[in-house]
Design a protein around this motif. Structure first.
Motif, PDB file in Angstrom:
ATOM      1  N   PRO A 140      -0.367 -14.791  17.926  1.00 45.46           N
ATOM      2  CA  PRO A 140       0.850 -15.728  18.240  1.00 45.46           C
ATOM      3  C   PRO A 140       1.707 -15.225  17.710  1.00 45.46           C
ATOM      4  O   PRO A 140       2.629 -13.661  17.377  1.00 45.46           O
ATOM      5  N   ALA A 141       3.015 -15.449  18.729  1.00 45.58           N
ATOM      6  CA  ALA A 141       4.407 -14.936  19.258  1.00 45.58           C
ATOM      7  C   ALA A 141       5.213 -14.794  17.985  1.00 45.58           C
ATOM      8  O   ALA A 141       6.093 -13.852  17.236  1.00 45.58           O
ATOM      9  N   ARG A 142       4.985 -15.962  16.954  1.00 40.69           N
ATOM     10  CA  ARG A 142       5.740 -16.052  16.241  1.00 40.69           C
ATOM     11  C   ARG A 142       5.649 -15.178  15.057  1.00 40.69           C
ATOM     12  O   ARG A 142       4.286 -15.350  14.440  1.00 40.69           O
ATOM     13  N   ALA A 143       6.574 -14.608  14.074  1.00 42.13           N
ATOM     14  CA  ALA A 143       5.970 -13.626  13.562  1.00 42.13           C
ATOM     15  C   ALA A 143       5.459 -14.861  12.204  1.00 42.13           C
ATOM     16  O   ALA A 143       4.184 -13.824  11.756  1.00 42.13           O
ATOM     17  N   SER A 144       5.296 -15.103  11.784  1.00 44.39           N
ATOM     18  CA  SER A 144       5.259 -15.936  10.291  1.00 44.39           C
ATOM     19  C   SER A 144       3.729 -16.484  10.847  1.00 44.39           C
ATOM     20  O   SER A 144       2.359 -16.475   9.909  1.00 44.39           O
ATOM     21  N   GLU A 164      -2.156  -7.220  23.425  1.00 45.12           N
ATOM     22  CA  GLU A 164      -0.487  -7.559  23.152  1.00 45.12           C
ATOM     23  C   GLU A 164       0.290  -6.882  24.338  1.00 45.12           C
ATOM     24  O   GLU A 164      -0.203  -6.005  25.536  1.00 45.12           O
ATOM     25  N   SER A 165       1.561  -6.766  24.130  1.00 48.61           N
ATOM     26  CA  SER A 165       2.620  -6.196  25.059  1.00 48.61           C
ATOM     27  C   SER A 165       3.621  -5.907  24.791  1.00 48.61           C
ATOM     28  O   SER A 165       3.465  -5.212  23.456  1.00 48.61           O
ATOM     29  N   ALA A 171       5.906  -4.984  16.665  1.00 49.95           N
ATOM     30  CA  ALA A 171       6.051  -6.055  15.436  1.00 49.95           C
ATOM     31  C   ALA A 171       4.424  -6.015  14.450  1.00 49.95           C
ATOM     32  O   ALA A 171       4.127  -6.236  13.926  1.00 49.95           O
ATOM     33  N   SER A 172       3.607  -6.523  15.860  1.00 45.66           N
ATOM     34  CA  SER A 172       2.016  -7.123  15.342  1.00 45.66           C
ATOM     35  C   SER A 172       1.735  -5.839  15.179  1.00 45.66           C
ATOM     36  O   SER A 172       0.521  -5.706  14.084  1.00 45.66           O
ATOM     37  N   LEU A 173       1.545  -4.072  15.123  1.00 49.89           N
ATOM     38  CA  LEU A 173       1.082  -3.119  14.456  1.00 49.89           C
ATOM     39  C   LEU A 173       1.711  -3.202  12.937  1.00 49.89           C
ATOM     40  O   LEU A 173       0.570  -3.343  12.441  1.00 49.89           O
ATOM     41  N   GLY A 220       3.603  -0.670  28.237  1.00 49.73           N
ATOM     42  CA  GLY A 220       2.904  -0.762  29.110  1.00 49.73           C
ATOM     43  C   GLY A 220       2.075  -1.816  28.462  1.00 49.73           C
ATOM     44  O   GLY A 220       2.671  -2.879  27.872  1.00 49.73           O
ATOM     45  N   GLU A 221       0.750  -1.914  29.123  1.00 54.65           N
ATOM     46  CA  GLU A 221       0.058  -3.177  28.157  1.00 54.65           C
ATOM     47  C   GLU A 221      -1.419  -2.259  27.223  1.00 54.65           C
ATOM     48  O   GLU A 221      -1.821  -1.563  27.509  1.00 54.65           O
ATOM     49  N   PHE A 222      -1.126  -3.347  26.133  1.00 55.29           N
ATOM     50  CA  PHE A 222      -2.197  -2.408  24.973  1.00 55.29           C
ATOM     51  C   PHE A 222      -3.787  -3.660  25.025  1.00 55.29           C
ATOM     52  O   PHE A 222      -3.870  -5.121  24.431  1.00 55.29           O
TER      53      PHE A 222
END
Length: 281
Positions: A140-144, A164-165, A171-173, A220-222
């Protein structure tokens, strides 16, 4: 090569290097009546590279539901269509599910033309267990919401795979390190098959630091792959947090080092601050 009439071909396209398009895929794209592309402007570069002049129509998440009835009519009327996405195998975190489902329900033949898939390409070179894995796709894009989803995945024993973008990779990592454990072994694959391909492994904490060290690493793209849960990770997590804290203390003052380590590892900032006071000469 002859193609079947009244058939929907699901065609995998390159994830980067255009020469990865298979000869069979090229022949199908040349022979069908219509190509359905996620983004026709993006796909035209591939088609032009191979001199493919087949008509192309947009099919994406915002118009797929409206387009499906007319496309099924075309197929039942004897036309042959090819479905492609921007890169890789269609329907893997890409549109097309509604069309394929409707085609099968209408007894229209659906045939795969296999080829590149970013998640399989990345897994094959990761060095992580590949006999069993769980593909999550995009978090999900939202952190929570992202953090809640990661908590659900925290105890999965199999390799976890994420897309991931560039604008959310940091933030995701960081959330993965906090929710799954900073010591978890992981691999980040960036720009697969492209000029600036990178495949970096280490703990999630190491990878957070690797991203921060160079802004080029964030482009890039991950594909992010994380080792599955193993018993005894909590104790290992504290040891990893101390190691990360030590690295941060080499460059940062105590408070900043504790704050950054807390963000990476998910441990208490106060606890890390106390450890930092003990470590800092």
């Amino acid at each position: 090569m002859s193609i079947e009439q009244a058939c929907l071909y699901v065609v995998a396209t390159p994830i980067g290097n255009l020469e990865d398009l298979s000869p069979r895929a090229r022949q199908v794209l040349e022979a069908v009546d219509l190509i359905l592309a996620e983004d026709t402007r993006h796909s035209q570069r591939l088609l032009q590279h191979f001199g493919i002049r087949t008509a192309c129509k947009s099919l994406h998440e915002h118009n797929e539901q409206q387009q499906v009835p007319g496309l099924i009519d075309r197929l039942k009327g004897g036309q042959t269509l090819a479905l492609i996405s921007d890169a890789g195998t269609p329907l893997i975190s890409d549109p097309g599910y509604r069309l394929v489902k409707a085609a099968r329900e209408a007894d229209v033949r659906v045939t795969p033309i296999p080829g590149a898939s970013a998640l399989i390409a990345a897994l094959s070179v990761s060095g992580l267990p590949s006999d069993r894995f769980f593909f999550e796709g995009f978090l999900p894009a939202r952190a929570s919401a992202r953090q809640e989803r990661l908590k659900v995945l925290a105890d999965f024993p199999h390799t976890l795979i994420f897309y991931e973008s560039s604008h959310r990779i940091q933030a995701s990592l960081a959330d993965m390190a906090s929710s799954l454990g900073a010591e978890r072994r992981a691999v980040v694959a960036r720009e697969l098959t492209k000029t600036f391909e990178q495949i970096q492994d280490g703990s999630l904490a190491d990878l957070c630091l690797w991203l921060e060290a160079d802004t080029d690493h964030q482009r890039g793209e991950f594909v992010v792959m994380v080792a599955g849960h193993e018993p005894g990770e909590q104790a290992a997590g504290e040891a990893e947090a101390r190691r990360v804290l030590g690295l941060c203390l080499q460059q940062l003052p105590v408070k900043s080092a504790a704050r950054l380590t807390a963000e990476i590892t998910g441990l208490s900032r106060n606890q890390l601050y106390q450890w930092a006071l003990q470590e800092k000469p």
